[in-house]
Design a protein around this motif. Structure first.
Motif, PDB file in Angstrom:
ATOM      1  N   GLU A   1      -8.588   6.914   1.636  1.00 29.08           N
ATOM      2  CA  GLU A   1      -9.596   6.937   2.483  1.00 29.08           C
ATOM      3  C   GLU A   1      -9.386   6.256   3.706  1.00 29.08           C
ATOM      4  O   GLU A   1      -9.098   4.736   2.221  1.00 29.08           O
ATOM      5  N   ASN A   2      -9.786   5.795   3.906  1.00 30.54           N
ATOM      6  CA  ASN A   2     -10.047   4.651   5.218  1.00 30.54           C
ATOM      7  C   ASN A   2     -11.374   4.558   6.195  1.00 30.54           C
ATOM      8  O   ASN A   2     -11.431   5.850   6.430  1.00 30.54           O
ATOM      9  N   CYS A   3     -11.792   4.030   6.185  1.00 34.27           N
ATOM     10  CA  CYS A   3     -13.302   4.490   6.971  1.00 34.27           C
ATOM     11  C   CYS A   3     -13.315   3.066   8.035  1.00 34.27           C
ATOM     12  O   CYS A   3     -12.596   2.254   8.474  1.00 34.27           O
TER      13      CYS A   3
ATOM     14  N   ALA B   1      -8.845  -4.384  -7.308  1.00 41.69           N
ATOM     15  CA  ALA B   1      -7.967  -3.480  -7.428  1.00 41.69           C
ATOM     16  C   ALA B   1      -7.345  -3.324  -6.242  1.00 41.69           C
ATOM     17  O   ALA B   1      -6.875  -2.876  -5.478  1.00 41.69           O
ATOM     18  N   ILE B   2      -8.821  -2.872  -5.196  1.00 45.21           N
ATOM     19  CA  ILE B   2      -8.146  -2.722  -4.236  1.00 45.21           C
ATOM     20  C   ILE B   2      -7.321  -3.920  -2.698  1.00 45.21           C
ATOM     21  O   ILE B   2      -6.174  -3.554  -1.791  1.00 45.21           O
ATOM     22  N   LEU B   3      -7.466  -4.741  -3.420  1.00 43.18           N
ATOM     23  CA  LEU B   3      -6.695  -6.295  -2.713  1.00 43.18           C
ATOM     24  C   LEU B   3      -5.063  -6.525  -3.360  1.00 43.18           C
ATOM     25  O   LEU B   3      -4.098  -7.071  -2.415  1.00 43.18           O
ATOM     26  N   ALA B   4      -5.381  -5.735  -4.701  1.00 40.98           N
ATOM     27  CA  ALA B   4      -4.233  -5.665  -5.181  1.00 40.98           C
ATOM     28  C   ALA B   4      -3.409  -4.700  -4.696  1.00 40.98           C
ATOM     29  O   ALA B   4      -1.838  -3.969  -4.398  1.00 40.98           O
ATOM     30  N   ASP B   5      -3.628  -3.547  -4.183  1.00 42.47           N
ATOM     31  CA  ASP B   5      -2.816  -2.206  -3.432  1.00 42.47           C
ATOM     32  C   ASP B   5      -4.083  -1.607  -2.402  1.00 42.47           C
ATOM     33  O   ASP B   5      -4.871  -0.704  -2.575  1.00 42.47           O
ATOM     34  N   GLY B   6      -4.268  -2.457  -1.365  1.00 43.38           N
ATOM     35  CA  GLY B   6      -5.649  -1.827  -0.271  1.00 43.38           C
ATOM     36  C   GLY B   6      -5.188  -0.517  -0.470  1.00 43.38           C
ATOM     37  O   GLY B   6      -6.360  -0.254   0.259  1.00 43.38           O
ATOM     38  N   THR B   7      -4.027   0.550  -0.612  1.00 41.88           N
ATOM     39  CA  THR B   7      -4.719   2.011   0.201  1.00 41.88           C
ATOM     40  C   THR B   7      -4.678   2.305  -1.907  1.00 41.88           C
ATOM     41  O   THR B   7      -3.804   3.632  -1.757  1.00 41.88           O
ATOM     42  N   GLY B   8      -4.243   1.664  -2.547  1.00 43.90           N
ATOM     43  CA  GLY B   8      -4.121   2.840  -3.882  1.00 43.90           C
ATOM     44  C   GLY B   8      -5.457   3.832  -4.045  1.00 43.90           C
ATOM     45  O   GLY B   8      -6.617   3.781  -3.462  1.00 43.90           O
TER      46      GLY B   8
ATOM     47  N   VAL C   1       0.268   4.078   8.474  1.00 43.61           N
ATOM     48  CA  VAL C   1       1.536   3.341   7.850  1.00 43.61           C
ATOM     49  C   VAL C   1       1.468   4.251   6.622  1.00 43.61           C
ATOM     50  O   VAL C   1       0.403   4.287   5.525  1.00 43.61           O
ATOM     51  N   LEU C   2       2.874   4.932   6.140  1.00 48.87           N
ATOM     52  CA  LEU C   2       3.027   5.581   4.825  1.00 48.87           C
ATOM     53  C   LEU C   2       4.155   5.697   4.328  1.00 48.87           C
ATOM     54  O   LEU C   2       5.038   6.342   3.825  1.00 48.87           O
ATOM     55  N   PRO C   3       4.133   4.059   3.817  1.00 48.87           N
ATOM     56  CA  PRO C   3       5.562   3.882   2.691  1.00 48.87           C
ATOM     57  C   PRO C   3       5.607   5.221   1.178  1.00 48.87           C
ATOM     58  O   PRO C   3       6.994   5.651   0.875  1.00 48.87           O
ATOM     59  N   ILE C   4       4.688   5.381   0.427  1.00 53.02           N
ATOM     60  CA  ILE C   4       4.879   6.107  -0.500  1.00 53.02           C
ATOM     61  C   ILE C   4       3.664   7.406   0.283  1.00 53.02           C
ATOM     62  O   ILE C   4       2.373   7.755  -0.648  1.00 53.02           O
ATOM     63  N   PRO C   5       4.370   8.427   0.862  1.00 50.69           N
ATOM     64  CA  PRO C   5       3.916   9.999   1.072  1.00 50.69           C
ATOM     65  C   PRO C   5       4.003  10.613  -0.306  1.00 50.69           C
ATOM     66  O   PRO C   5       4.445  10.616  -1.247  1.00 50.69           O
ATOM     67  N   HIS C   6       2.436  11.190  -0.392  1.00 50.52           N
ATOM     68  CA  HIS C   6       2.060  12.551  -1.278  1.00 50.52           C
ATOM     69  C   HIS C   6       1.161  13.413  -0.824  1.00 50.52           C
ATOM     70  O   HIS C   6       0.372  13.503   0.130  1.00 50.52           O
ATOM     71  N   GLU C   7       2.358  14.313  -0.985  1.00 50.03           N
ATOM     72  CA  GLU C   7       2.426  15.642   0.067  1.00 50.03           C
ATOM     73  C   GLU C   7       0.809  16.620  -0.284  1.00 50.03           C
ATOM     74  O   GLU C   7       0.123  16.633  -1.578  1.00 50.03           O
ATOM     75  N   GLY C   8      -0.038  16.944   0.580  1.00 53.85           N
ATOM     76  CA  GLY C   8      -2.163  17.530   0.113  1.00 53.85           C
ATOM     77  C   GLY C   8      -2.222  16.834   1.976  1.00 53.85           C
ATOM     78  O   GLY C   8      -1.902  16.538   2.546  1.00 53.85           O
TER      79      GLY C   8
ATOM     80  N   ALA D   1       0.926  -0.872   0.196  1.00 52.56           N
ATOM     81  CA  ALA D   1       0.119   0.104   0.369  1.00 52.56           C
ATOM     82  C   ALA D   1       1.185   1.229   0.343  1.00 52.56           C
ATOM     83  O   ALA D   1       2.087   1.502   0.437  1.00 52.56           O
ATOM     84  N   HIS D   2      -0.202   2.305  -0.540  1.00 50.01           N
ATOM     85  CA  HIS D   2       0.768   3.817  -0.393  1.00 50.01           C
ATOM     86  C   HIS D   2       0.903   3.968   1.351  1.00 50.01           C
ATOM     87  O   HIS D   2       1.595   5.254   1.400  1.00 50.01           O
ATOM     88  N   GLY D   3      -0.236   3.713   1.817  1.00 52.62           N
ATOM     89  CA  GLY D   3      -0.300   3.679   3.226  1.00 52.62           C
ATOM     90  C   GLY D   3      -2.154   3.692   3.894  1.00 52.62           C
ATOM     91  O   GLY D   3      -2.791   3.289   2.613  1.00 52.62           O
ATOM     92  N   ASN D   4      -2.377   3.158   4.563  1.00 55.73           N
ATOM     93  CA  ASN D   4      -3.284   3.043   5.770  1.00 55.73           C
ATOM     94  C   ASN D   4      -3.565   3.541   6.638  1.00 55.73           C
ATOM     95  O   ASN D   4      -2.486   3.677   7.528  1.00 55.73           O
ATOM     96  N   ILE D   5      -4.773   3.464   7.134  1.00 52.91           N
ATOM     97  CA  ILE D   5      -4.819   3.014   9.011  1.00 52.91           C
ATOM     98  C   ILE D   5      -4.388   1.393   9.193  1.00 52.91           C
ATOM     99  O   ILE D   5      -5.309   0.992   8.426  1.00 52.91           O
ATOM    100  N   THR D   6      -4.068   1.418  10.625  1.00 48.88           N
ATOM    101  CA  THR D   6      -3.402   0.203  10.969  1.00 48.88           C
ATOM    102  C   THR D   6      -4.194   0.267  12.247  1.00 48.88           C
ATOM    103  O   THR D   6      -4.743  -1.125  12.519  1.00 48.88           O
ATOM    104  N   SER D   7      -4.704   1.289  12.829  1.00 51.98           N
ATOM    105  CA  SER D   7      -5.199   1.123  13.821  1.00 51.98           C
ATOM    106  C   SER D   7      -5.352   2.723  14.528  1.00 51.98           C
ATOM    107  O   SER D   7      -5.250   3.155  14.114  1.00 51.98           O
ATOM    108  N   PRO D   8      -6.995   2.536  14.928  1.00 51.51           N
ATOM    109  CA  PRO D   8      -8.261   1.080  15.222  1.00 51.51           C
ATOM    110  C   PRO D   8      -8.346   0.667  13.692  1.00 51.51           C
ATOM    111  O   PRO D   8      -7.782   1.259  12.571  1.00 51.51           O
TER     112      PRO D   8
END
Length: 186
Positions: free
Chosen positions: A177-179, A45-52, A96-103, A18-25
């Motif tokens: 986004e994550n929810c 698409a999501i399973l290939a890259d969870g936070t694409g 986690v943000l292994p590939i940041p994109h400012e914004g 992933a590019h980044g995602n919420i791991t907790s909660p």
């Protein structure tokens, strides 16, 4: 059983890429109900890259599939992840943000029936995940939000509300986004 194992295994693999995602909660994930509503291509698409970016998730045209709310992930696939919070409770988030994109980024409460923000954002970042920084600020990957005290009875039914982590990479022109599904105690 096989579908559950497939989704669990694929989800683990997607999180690593992933590019980044919420791991907790725990955040909403795709599952069989999402496949029924949004189609298998959206789930893949999501399973290939969870936070694409949301822009890379195909929409099948079904009006019940809203990629711009929780990436199209359905509450019915995530009922075991519902969190319980009290008014004023401080909730720690980890990302986690292994590939940041400012914004800009924020965490807001969303009314799921209307896909609208309830009240003010719980936290806002004018500049988040700036790839030009040698090291990201610590609050980009570990931050806290305080649950509102003025929901006046809203968000007491599971599925009625979600906390949405929203991030738009300006130069990349990509939305992430994550929810986190929750109920608020009285």
């Amino acid at each position: 059983m096989r579908a559950s194992t497939f989704f669990s295994t694929a989800l683990f693999a997607a999180t690593v890429l992933a590019h980044g995602n919420i791991t907790s909660p725990p955040a909403r994930q795709p599952g069989p109900n999402m496949a029924k509503v949004c189609g298998s291509a959206a789930v893949s698409a999501i399973l290939a890259d969870g936070t694409g970016p949301l822009e890379n998730i195909p929409s099948n045209g079904n009006p019940n599939c809203n990629i711009f709310m929780c990436k199209g992930a359905q509450f019915a696939d995530n009922t075991a992840k519902v969190q319980t919070y009290a008014p004023g409770q401080v909730v720690p988030f980890k990302a986690v943000l292994p590939i940041p994109h400012e914004g800009p980024a924020n965490v807001s409460i969303i009314d799921t029936a209307s896909n609208t923000v309830v009240g003010l954002p719980l936290i806002e970042f004018a500049s988040y995940a700036d790839e030009n920084l040698a090291v990201l600020p610590a609050n980009n990957t570990a931050f806290k939000v305080a649950m509102p005290t003025n929901l006046n009875g809203a968000c007491q039914v599971a599925g009625e509300c979600t906390m949405q982590w929203f991030w738009f990479g300006t130069n990349a022109a990509q939305t992430y986004e994550n929810c986190v599904d929750f109920v608020m105690t009285a």
